[in-house]
Motif scaffolding. Structure first.
Motif, PDB file in Angstrom:
ATOM      1  N   SER A  56      17.053 -32.107 122.010  1.00  0.00           N
ATOM      2  CA  SER A  56      17.421 -32.171 123.431  1.00  0.00           C
ATOM      3  C   SER A  56      17.000 -33.489 124.054  1.00  0.00           C
ATOM      4  O   SER A  56      17.759 -34.122 124.788  1.00  0.00           O
ATOM      5  CB  SER A  56      16.774 -31.013 124.201  1.00  0.00           C
ATOM      6  N   GLY A  57      15.776 -33.908 123.771  1.00  0.00           N
ATOM      7  CA  GLY A  57      15.277 -35.143 124.364  1.00  0.00           C
ATOM      8  C   GLY A  57      16.058 -36.353 123.910  1.00  0.00           C
ATOM      9  O   GLY A  57      16.444 -37.206 124.710  1.00  0.00           O
ATOM     10  N   GLU A  58      16.325 -36.436 122.608  1.00  0.00           N
ATOM     11  CA  GLU A  58      17.082 -37.581 122.094  1.00  0.00           C
ATOM     12  C   GLU A  58      18.505 -37.569 122.618  1.00  0.00           C
ATOM     13  O   GLU A  58      19.052 -38.619 122.978  1.00  0.00           O
ATOM     14  CB  GLU A  58      17.073 -37.551 120.564  1.00  0.00           C
ATOM     15  N   GLY A  59      19.129 -36.386 122.687  1.00  0.00           N
ATOM     16  CA  GLY A  59      20.503 -36.312 123.193  1.00  0.00           C
ATOM     17  C   GLY A  59      20.622 -36.809 124.611  1.00  0.00           C
ATOM     18  O   GLY A  59      21.601 -37.479 124.978  1.00  0.00           O
ATOM     19  N   PHE A  60      19.613 -36.509 125.434  1.00  0.00           N
ATOM     20  CA  PHE A  60      19.636 -36.985 126.816  1.00  0.00           C
ATOM     21  C   PHE A  60      19.314 -38.474 126.890  1.00  0.00           C
ATOM     22  O   PHE A  60      20.018 -39.234 127.572  1.00  0.00           O
ATOM     23  CB  PHE A  60      18.631 -36.195 127.658  1.00  0.00           C
TER      24      PHE A  60
END
Length: 514
Positions: free
Chosen positions: A306-310
């Motif tokens: 989630s963090g990398e995707g954002f």
């Protein structure tokens, strides 16, 4: 005799930062700030009421912040009778009265605005100093250096360079978690029950007196423009934007990744950030947004996926499209590699269509000035691409209707990513799909009179018909394309009679645009 004005700092509607580069060295005893609301910024494309209101209300709140900071301000309101129609005309009039020794401007987000202000300064014989915008990790010069000598440009390579350069989501010299990209984990759709009743909603910022005054002005002055203001509640100040950021990373970022591509009717925000407008108005910096998201990952409260995707959206796409814009303009805006010549259907301005996915995305857009990236790329953008809409018209629509639309970010995303009008400079392939893609990402096909698995006939989904028509029209062009050849080979198995039926149904769709 009064001392002459040393520097007049020009602040545009998307430069609302007291610490912006144009204010470096500002001296309230010798310098002043200039801001202007002009009609042309709402009419050069037929801007929606939510977009106009966001810019005007944010500007008026920033004017309060400037005065509270003790910075002399020359502010021209749209509803003042002497206000000129354009920024350049207003600046010319004010330069004659204020007679500054020098103008200072942070790089605008629009080539048109930059050239107009440069021309106005030159005509007045006043030097204009252009400063780079610190609301980005990189500069246009950085991107030009990255692009130099490359046969092709790909965001993924640029993004990895920035991860290394700025130490974002890194574990020494390796990416945190072992992978650069977790896209494969971020493609889930909601189950039949949808996101559920516990879906966290982004904070609402109820209009204060300043915003209510702007809403009244917009409703009266721009009554013929699309969109509505009934649900207007965007963050318009630095404090509100910080509140929105904290609410996102705390409440919605944990599930942003898995569901970032999902669509659910009646839920415009889902797990998305609602931060793009604040970022593009410069009420937030990308550095603080990335730092906040990374902190949640490192603390174990948010998954790396989630963090990398954002973060990829901020440190990757946002920087990449800006680099494309400033190294390729103004010719980039004229791109039409697929020779698309059809007019944008009228219902893009009303949502009055039988196609449930488009009706949902467009009515949501008109109500809020917002749709998330999959609704933009794979619903409204995909239909325009398959239909063959002239790219300039698609660009004008996106710039008109979304509150976060500033040309530096909107134009490359539309011309390059959405419409493949730059011939593959920005995207490695046209993002085409049939109605089956939308049926996987949302329940809307089950609520539609069309069937995504049918390409001809009275119930055939227009996306599916136009998908096959697109492949037929461009069969030769993409026959050897490394990422599209497999889809093109599917066309080769279609009998000539079926090809004729597809072409005829596509032509009928364009003639009726239902």
């Amino acid at each position: 005799m009064a001392e002459s004005l040393r520097h007049l700092v020009l602040v545009l509607g998307d430069q609302l930062d007291l610490e912006g580069a144009a204010f470096d060295g500002f001296d309230a005893a010798h310098d002043a700030v200039w801001m202007a609301e002009v009609a042309e910024e709402s009419t050069h494309v037929w801007s929606s009421q939510p977009r106009i209101a966001v810019f005007l209300a944010a500007m008026r709140h920033f004017a309060v912040a400037l005065r509270e900071a003790g910075r002399p301000l020359h502010y021209r309101r749209l509803d003042e009778p002497e206000t000129r129609a354009s920024l350049s005309a207003q600046l010319a009039a004010d330069l004659a009265a204020l007679r500054p020794q020098r103008l200072i401007l942070t790089r605008p987000g629009d080539w048109r605005v930059l050239t107009a202000l440069q021309a106005a300064a030159a005509d007045a014989g006043v030097a204009l100093e252009l400063r780079e915008d610190r609301h980005f990790f990189t500069t246009p010069q950085d991107f030009a250096a990255h692009a130099k000598g490359r046969k092709g440009l790909r965001m993924e390579y640029f993004y990895r360079e920035q991860r290394k350069r700025f130490g974002v989501l890194m574990d020494g010299g390796k990416p945190l978690g072992g992978e650069w990209n977790y896209d494969v984990e971020n493609r889930e759709a909601f189950g039949p029950e949808g996101p559920g009743f516990d879906l966290p909603q982004p904070p609402r910022f109820e209009p204060d007196a300043i915003t209510r005054e702007v809403i009244t002005l917009v409703r009266e002055r721009f009554a013929g423009h699309p969109g509505r203001l009934d649900s207007f509640a965007w963050p318009l100040t630095r404090a509100q934007s910080l509140q929105a950021l904290q609410a996102f990373v705390r409440e919605r970022l944990p599930l942003f990744g898995p569901y970032q591509d999902a669509i659910w009717p009646g839920e415009p925000w889902l797990y998305h950030a609602q931060l793009s407008a604040a970022l593009n108005l410069k009420l937030l910096t990308p550095q603080e947004v990335v730092t906040a998201a990374e902190a949640e990952v490192r603390a174990g409260r948010v998954s790396i996926a989630s963090g990398e995707g954002f973060i990829r959206q901020i440190l990757g796409w946002r920087e990449y499209v800006r680099g494309i814009y400033w190294t390729r303009m103004p010719a980039y805006a004229e791109g039409n590699a697929l020779d698309a010549r059809h007019d944008l259907p009228d219902w893009y301005w009303t949502g009055d269509t039988d196609m449930a996915c488009l009706r949902d995305a467009i009515t949501q857009t008109l109500a809020h000035g917002y749709a998330h990236h999959i609704q933009r790329l794979m619903v409204t953008g995909l239909f325009a691409l398959l239909y063959g809409v002239e790219p300039a018209q698609v660009h004008a629509w996106y710039l008109s209707v979304y509150v976060d639309a500033v040309e530096w970010v909107e134009l490359p995303n539309t011309i390059g990513m959405s419409q493949y009008a730059d011939g593959g400079l920005m995207a490695s392939k046209p993002y085409i799909a049939s109605g089956k893609y939308i049926s996987r990402q949302s329940p809307l096909c089950g609520r539609c009179r069309y069937r995504p698995d049918e390409r001809v006939g009275p119930q055939a989904c227009p996306f599916t018909t136009l998908y096959w028509d697109f492949l037929l029209r461009h069969e030769t062009r993409f026959a050897d394309h490394p990422r599209l050849a497999l889809q093109v080979r599917g066309v080769g198995r279609i009998a000539e009679a079926e090809r004729d039926r597809i072409r005829a149904q596509a032509a009928a769709l364009r003639s009726t645009a239902t």
